[in-house]
Design a protein around this motif. Structure first.
Motif, short mmCIF file in Angstrom:
data_model
loop_
_atom_site.label_atom_id
_atom_site.label_comp_id
_atom_site.label_asym_id
_atom_site.label_seq_id
_atom_site.Cartn_x
_atom_site.Cartn_y
_atom_site.Cartn_z
N TRP A 109 -31.82 -32.08 25.89
CA TRP A 109 -30.69 -32.02 24.97
C TRP A 109 -29.47 -31.41 25.66
N LEU A 110 -28.34 -31.47 24.97
CA LEU A 110 -27.08 -30.98 25.52
C LEU A 110 -27.09 -29.46 25.60
N GLU A 111 -26.14 -28.93 26.34
CA GLU A 111 -26.08 -27.48 26.57
C GLU A 111 -25.41 -26.77 25.39
N VAL A 112 -26.16 -26.67 24.30
CA VAL A 112 -25.70 -25.95 23.11
C VAL A 112 -26.81 -25.00 22.68
N ASN A 113 -26.47 -24.08 21.82
CA ASN A 113 -27.46 -23.10 21.36
C ASN A 113 -28.53 -23.76 20.51
N THR A 114 -29.79 -23.45 20.78
CA THR A 114 -30.92 -23.98 20.02
C THR A 114 -31.93 -22.88 19.79
N SER A 115 -32.79 -23.07 18.77
CA SER A 115 -33.78 -22.03 18.49
C SER A 115 -35.19 -22.60 18.30
N LYS A 116 -35.31 -23.81 17.75
CA LYS A 116 -36.65 -24.32 17.50
C LYS A 116 -36.67 -25.85 17.53
N LEU A 117 -37.89 -26.37 17.71
CA LEU A 117 -38.12 -27.81 17.79
C LEU A 117 -39.27 -28.15 16.84
N ASN A 118 -39.03 -29.12 15.97
CA ASN A 118 -40.07 -29.55 15.02
C ASN A 118 -40.55 -30.94 15.43
N ILE A 119 -41.88 -31.12 15.55
CA ILE A 119 -42.46 -32.38 16.00
C ILE A 119 -43.29 -32.98 14.88
N LYS A 120 -43.09 -34.27 14.61
CA LYS A 120 -43.84 -34.98 13.59
C LYS A 120 -44.38 -36.29 14.15
N VAL B 273 -46.76 -32.05 13.10
CA VAL B 273 -47.60 -31.77 14.25
C VAL B 273 -47.47 -30.30 14.64
N GLU B 274 -46.22 -29.86 14.84
CA GLU B 274 -46.03 -28.49 15.30
C GLU B 274 -44.55 -28.13 15.21
N THR B 275 -44.28 -26.87 14.87
CA THR B 275 -42.93 -26.31 14.99
C THR B 275 -42.95 -25.28 16.10
N ILE B 276 -42.09 -25.46 17.08
CA ILE B 276 -42.11 -24.64 18.30
C ILE B 276 -40.88 -23.76 18.34
N THR B 277 -41.07 -22.46 18.46
CA THR B 277 -39.96 -21.55 18.72
C THR B 277 -39.65 -21.60 20.21
N LEU B 278 -38.48 -22.04 20.55
CA LEU B 278 -38.13 -22.25 21.96
C LEU B 278 -37.99 -20.92 22.69
N ASP B 279 -38.64 -20.83 23.85
CA ASP B 279 -38.50 -19.63 24.67
C ASP B 279 -37.24 -19.72 25.52
N GLU B 280 -36.96 -18.67 26.27
CA GLU B 280 -35.72 -18.63 27.05
C GLU B 280 -35.68 -19.70 28.13
N THR B 281 -36.85 -20.07 28.66
CA THR B 281 -36.89 -21.13 29.67
C THR B 281 -36.43 -22.46 29.09
N ALA B 282 -36.95 -22.80 27.90
CA ALA B 282 -36.54 -24.04 27.25
C ALA B 282 -35.07 -24.00 26.85
N LYS B 283 -34.62 -22.87 26.35
CA LYS B 283 -33.22 -22.75 25.93
C LYS B 283 -32.26 -22.90 27.10
N SER B 284 -32.61 -22.31 28.23
CA SER B 284 -31.70 -22.35 29.38
C SER B 284 -31.77 -23.68 30.13
N SER B 285 -32.94 -24.32 30.14
CA SER B 285 -33.10 -25.60 30.82
C SER B 285 -32.75 -26.79 29.92
N ILE C 233 -34.35 -30.88 16.19
CA ILE C 233 -33.97 -29.67 16.92
C ILE C 233 -32.99 -28.87 16.08
N TYR C 234 -33.16 -27.54 16.10
CA TYR C 234 -32.39 -26.66 15.22
C TYR C 234 -31.74 -25.54 16.00
N ASP C 235 -30.61 -25.06 15.44
CA ASP C 235 -30.06 -23.76 15.78
C ASP C 235 -30.14 -22.95 14.50
N ASP C 236 -31.07 -22.00 14.46
CA ASP C 236 -31.44 -21.33 13.21
C ASP C 236 -31.88 -22.39 12.20
#
Length: 549
Positions: A163-174, A184-196, A214-217
């Protein structure tokens, strides 16, 4: 969504007109109606570009002095109930944007909006005295922050989101099952995923479509869907494709990959006699070529070819439909060489029905043979040759260049066929360059079914350049077929295609648009059929997605 809003607007417009009629005199009614007819924006269309920008296109009978614009936003496109609030208002000086006074199209860009939001846009015209027209309204949803991936970002059990270089917090997969989404799963993105700005999900099911949010909050910034590869057996360049297909386990796809030394060319030792369903593909990031590939379908129940180039040094038919059923797809396939026909019912064909043939994002060129039909699903009048019926044929975003043939596509059914299986064909956003079909014409359609002429061929937004010869008409025997319908096609040095049918009674593409001067294509002599003609590009005609192979 747009249709619902347009219907709502029409209903509101009707109410407003009724209210005006009930409290005004006849002269006022005529003046108001005439003003609205002349100045109200008609055919308002919104198109998203660069993810967060909207291009608004409006047609006018007469250009107004000003156009007032109301932009409203709904922050949650996923919500069932839309809650629009005012985002911005502005006024366009329409006279400054056009020099013509009558029958013009005005284009205005609304830029720098927010990712993945619904925007409702209303345009209202007014003259210098302040008199206003009724408004025209449309709705568009801006794109989300997901980037388009390629086949290096997926496998049979893995999908990688970027995704683009914007603030994100979580990813929901269905997972999408029978059109419905299952969590399927809701993933709280760690710093590695957020920065990459990427996340790889393993352990998925093969040949399955997934939806990612994909969400920001709590603010959703995008939704995308993607499908895993089917379960496959992998072979590498140098292996015999014929042997690999013959030995392929039931239910397995065949993945073609480069050899360890980087070689990307495969060969086939003989024609493939196909008696089973086959999905053969390469990753879209590789340039895989399969030489001497030809199929004879004998009991085949479906065939899909993706992301490969097929060549032959002998005069062969690419696919012979001897005994076939199911669906047949060419996606991002290049076919060239000494093939004299693309698809054909051979003389020993068994009667049957193919559900669909789909050709999409393909480049088919420099092949064919004079006296041979390029697509040939014809039947002899004495029934000595049987025929397979294609229920639906769809050709989209495909370029045909330097093709020599008798008839380009021939569908000629003499016997009484089941009306539910008589063919329908859609040819859309295709480019035709130097296609010679001097017999009946480009498309030969005939059905001698006395109870039904149910064979329709819709040809829209195609480009025909240098497609002309002694009888290069679109042809159907009018008494035995519903024939053709056309919209948005362009022609250069192909005037014969716009004239009347051989029968002399049915006008074909009477609204076709001609262009002259340079070729519509970037460099056809060097196989680059990228659309360069601005008029054709703006109309989004031809193979708008052509990529030089």
């Amino acid at each position: 969504m747009n249709k619902l809003y347009k219907i709502a607007c029409l209903m509101l417009t009707g109410v407003a007109l009724l209210a005006t009629t009930s409290c005004s005199d006849p002269d006022d009614e005529i003046t108001t109606a005439n003003f609205d007819r002349l100045l109200r924006p008609a055919e308002l269309q919104l198109k998203i570009y660069d993810k967060t920008n909207i291009k608004a296109t409006m047609d006018f009978v007469t250009v107004p002095d000003y156009v007032d614009v109301l932009i409203e936003v709904n922050d949650d496109p996923l919500a069932e109930n839309k809650n629009f609030k005012t985002y911005k208002t502005l006024t366009i000086n329409a006279k400054e944007l056009t020099t013509s006074a009558n029958h013009v199209t005005l284009t205005y860009n609304i830029q720098n909006l927010t990712y993945f939001k619904d925007y409702r846009v209303t345009f209202t015209s007014r003259d210098a005295s302040g008199k206003k027209s009724l408004g025209s309204t449309s709705v568009a949803t801006t794109e989300g922050i997901f980037k388009t991936g390629n086949d290096s970002n997926r496998d049979k059990d893995m999908l990688e989101m970027k995704w683009l270089e914007v603030n994100t917090s979580k990813l929901n997969i269905k997972k999408i099952v029978n059109g419905k989404e299952e969590d399927v799963e809701t993933i709280t993105l760690d710093e590695t995923a957020k920065s990459s700005h990427k996340y790889k999900k393993n352990g998925l099911d093969p040949n399955t479509e997934y939806a990612f949010y994909i969400y920001d909050d709590n603010s959703c910034l995008g939704r995308t869907t993607w499908k895993t590869f089917p379960d496959y057996t992998e072979i590498k360049a140098g292996d015999d494709v014929y042997d690999a297909i013959t030995n392929l386990a039931e239910g397995k796809a065949l993945l073609l990959s480069p050899a360890d030394d980087g070689t990307k060319i495969f060969t086939t030792s003989k024609d493939v006699i196909l008696d089973k369903k086959l999905h053969m593909f390469a990753r879209d990031t590789e340039n895989i070529e399969v030489q001497k590939l030809a199929f004879v379908l004998k009991g085949c129940s479906g065939l899909t070819l993706e992301n490969i180039k097929c060549t032959h040094t002998s005069e062969k038919t690419f696919i012979k439909f001897t005994e076939a059923s199911g669906d047949y797809t060419l996606n991002n396939v290049e076919v060239t060489g000494k093939y004299n026909q693309l698809f054909v019912n051979p003389s020993d064909c068994l009667e049957g029905t193919v559900s669909s043939v789909t050709i999409k994002n393909c480049f088919i060129h420099d092949m064919g043979k004079s006296g041979k039909d390029f697509f040939d699903f014809a039947q002899k009048s004495d029934n000595s040759r049987k025929s397979i019926v294609i229920s639906n044929m769809n050709i989209e975003q495909t370029t045909f260049a330097n093709i020599i043939c008798r008839d380009f596509a021939r569908f000629d059914y003499y016997t009484q066929q089941n009306t539910s299986t008589l063919p329908k064909s859609i040819v859309k956003n295709c480019s035709f360059y130097k296609v010679e079909a001097p017999n009946k014409g480009l498309f030969y359609i005939r059905s001698a079914n006395t109870d039904s002429k149910n064979f329709d061929c819709t040809i829209s937004k195609c480009v025909f350049e240098s497609v002309t010869n002694s009888s290069g008409v679109f042809y159907s025997k009018a008494a035995e077929s519903n024939g053709f319908s056309f919209s948005g096609n362009y022609y250069k040095d192909s005037d014969d295609l716009q004239r009347q049918a051989t029968e002399g009674t049915t006008p074909y593409d009477k609204d076709g648009k001609a262009y002259s001067g340079k070729s519509a294509f970037k460099d056809p002599a060097n196989f680059d059929f990228t659309i360069q003609n601005e008029g054709v590009k703006n109309a989004e005609a031809g193979n708008t997605e052509f990529v030089k192979k």
